[in-house]
Scaffold this active site. Structure first.
Site, PDB file in Angstrom:
ATOM      1  CG  ASP A   1       1.807  -3.349   6.404  1.00  0.00           C
ATOM      2  OD1 ASP A   1       1.252  -3.449   7.566  1.00  0.00           O
ATOM      3  OD2 ASP A   1       2.827  -2.668   6.178  1.00  0.00           O
TER       4      ASP A   1
ATOM      5  CG  HIS B   1       5.099   0.071   7.622  1.00  0.00           C
ATOM      6  ND1 HIS B   1       4.375  -1.158   7.387  1.00  0.00           N
ATOM      7  CD2 HIS B   1       5.462  -0.141   8.793  1.00  0.00           C
ATOM      8  CE1 HIS B   1       4.473  -1.771   8.554  1.00  0.00           C
ATOM      9  NE2 HIS B   1       5.350  -1.268   9.327  1.00  0.00           N
TER      10      HIS B   1
END
Lengths: 421, 421
Positions: free
Chosen positions: B254, B282
């Site tokens: 990410d 997440h």
């Protein structure tokens, strides 16, 4: 290195295709063409003449790229790689080399999915070599190519300065200094080997023509797509303006597998095995050479006394590795194939360790010398003659693609390696 | 770094799990447990006490390995990696470091198929760090594990000195200095998120216990299998003898994607973007932090004036990347995930560039410091509170796996990231 000349010629563009050849070198040129090569100089070219961007101007706050007239027909830089930059202005890159252009066909496939990330990471050309990747796919794999480019974006590789994707080899191969030709049609069910030679041969004829037209005049070509030897021959025959000795067919995976099997048999770690050659076709007639190979610097036959194993089982173990792997893993060996491509390129761009060879020696600039002190015995020679006969038969079978007349296909039995159907 | 303490405790094994956490750091420990960690010394251990060989003695001319009593229950060295060697006796390896043990779960999967070859190539720990890979799979993936080991054999990586495969974490994690926990059950059709948390939580509870029992006392753990944050919490709670700060959940992919999107928007190359943090879970509640991020050393908001884009589109672009990639490529992002794992480890073992962070700073020995000069505004803070609430809810939902009583699952809506179903 012993070489059987098939079509000796003093014509400047003719090459002698050796009917057998060692690892990574499918077709070696005559001395004449080699010397000629030295006189060929690449024409001056402008880098980044056309960089345009797949990012819309709406997306990018600071417009940095110039769109060309017809993006559909051209390969496109992808996403973040469309952004301009100035290598020289960047302090941290002051020790970097000049950008290198690497074109890869079959770029959406699994082998490439390993290889591209190794190239971008600097594993092949080193940590000071910025790289431009030019990805060739097909109409069908266009979207997948974009997926690969997206993953390359997300990987933030500092060395990876340009990524472009396209489906026209005349565009993607432009200024290529390396062309890694991985894409090939797989053999369908019931397809004859002759049909496979033809269908893939046409691809490699076109790619050869494209390389001849637009690639760097000293582009190095590694053909991975099978049947790789004959594909390499077709490719080079269609690229008369590129030195024939620049064309290689990948048999490094076989070489690596052979080293591992010799190590296993001898009970040594694989880094003790050297001087391994794979002669001939990348098929079941291939000849992994244990006569010249060494273990701890000694001839293999002095270390492995089991001649029966060497003559009967060793070759089979090397050849059946791919099939065994598919059985275990359910897929073909993409990762280790990519590693072997890395090894092949590295062997050409770094000096070969003293005394070793990878069938050729390299002085480290992507060029190579033929090894002179190779020995042969009756066993090795007879096996080489067999694989030579197969290569000659394949050559006749693709004569229509090499400009040598009408094709006559009289191939021996099916010699495709297991795992490469 | 701001930290919300959920369960402060002075008990030697208790840790404070921060309810939100930055990139790669799912759960950071209290100062108490940190100081305690310094007193923990790994017990003396004998390396290579049990090396045995999957190669039959018939195969190997020089027997070099000692089989144990029950190979089925133990992890097995594979093929050529069963051969004995002496690092110190080898001239070329005299400058090498001591062998490092790296255990990888989910080793037969696609992410590992990229990662293992990067580890073996020295891309992670460097060209002077010999490595032992211990591959954990399942009964079902046993054959595939062998396929992976075969490809590692054929790759002839000089640094790769040992490969063993097994299905028992108590065996595969033995002496592990790094544990890369990639394997997790994917979410099946119709499966509730609570069920996914439970099924994977049990795997990570077992693996935590195994690490606690047999791994190096200072093993670094990176949890990749989703839901990675809560899996990391479960793992560390079941490994009380390992410093809690050694457990990381991977959100580096990410972070990398966020850097790329900021670069695209600003029209700069991605190497100009620094100080990017991913706060929280997440999941779709994750918070890619543009407030603290910098472009060319300047705060992002000074470079990208489009606040609406930053607040509304940026996060979505980061989160939808995985799904977009699957749509393009037809598979999930194995290659770039592996790259991000490499990045995460490298950030921990090499000094962080001055002024930058990867949410933490590292002094280069696999340890890290918390960054102090992080800023917050109302927007960032409110979003962090949302993701904190989700993490707390997940924590309650796995209380039965962390020794904190009876699980109560009251999860917010489905926040699984696209492409991770």
């Amino acid at each position: 290195m012993a070489m059987v000349e098939i079509s000796p010629s003093s014509s400047s563009h003719a090459i002698k295709a050796s009917s057998f050849h060692s690892s990574k070198l499918s077709y070696v040129p005559s001395r004449i063409s080699h010397q000629r090569r030295l006189n060929v100089r690449p024409p001056p070219r402008t880098r980044h003449a056309k960089v345009f961007c797949s990012v819309t101007s709406k997306e990018v706050q600071a417009p940095v790229a110039v769109p060309t007239e017809d993006p559909k027909k051209k390969s496109e830089c992808y996403g973040v790689f469309c952004l301009t930059y100035d290598l020289k202005a960047e302090e941290e890159t002051s020790s970097w080399k000049k950008l290198i252009n690497v074109s890869v066909s079959g770029a959406a496939g699994m082998i490439s999915n390993h290889l591209l990330f190794k190239l971008a990471a600097g594993e092949v050309f080193g940590p000071d070599q910025p790289i431009a990747l030019k990805l060739l796919g097909s109409e069908r794999s266009r979207e997948a190519l974009e997926g690969v480019a997206m993953e390359l974006e997300d990987s933030l590789y500092p060395l990876l300065r340009e990524v472009s994707i396209g489906i026209d080899p005349y565009d993607v191969f432009r200024d290529a200094e390396w062309a890694l030709l991985i894409g090939a049609k797989p053999r369908g069910p019931g397809m004859e080997r002759a049909a496979l030679l033809d269908i893939n041969g046409q691809i490699f004829a076109e790619q050869g023509k494209a390389l001849n037209a637009v690639a760097s005049r000293n582009v190095k070509v590694i053909v991975v797509g099978n049947p790789c030897n004959t594909n390499a021959l077709i490719c080079l025959k269609n690229a008369p303006n590129i030195p024939a000795k620049n064309f290689h067919a990948l048999t490094r995976l076989d070489e690596n597998r052979a080293k591992c099997q010799l190590a296993l048999k001898a009970g040594v770690f694989y880094d003790k095995v050297s001087n391994v050659t794979i002669w001939g076709n990348h098929s079941t007639t291939q000849v992994p050479d244990f006569l010249n190979a060494k273990i701890n610097g000694l001839p293999v036959k002095e270390v492995i006394k089991d001649t029966k194993w060497l003559e009967e089982e060793f070759t089979e173990k090397v050849q059946k590795r791919g099939g065994a792997l598919i059985k275990k893993w359910g897929r073909s060996s993409a990762a280790s194939t990519a590693v072997s491509i890395v090894d092949a390129i590295k062997s050409l761009v770094t000096p070969t360790p003293e005394g070793d060879w990878f069938s050729t020696e390299s002085n480290g600039d992507g060029d190579y010398e033929l090894v002179k002190d190779v020995i042969f015995d009756d066993y090795l020679w007879s096996r080489i003659k067999t694989t030579e006969a197969e290569l000659l038969a394949e050559k006749k079978c693709v004569a229509h693609l090499t400009g040598e007349g009408i094709a006559v296909c009289d191939l021996p039995g099916d010699t495709m390696l297991p795992g490469e159907m």
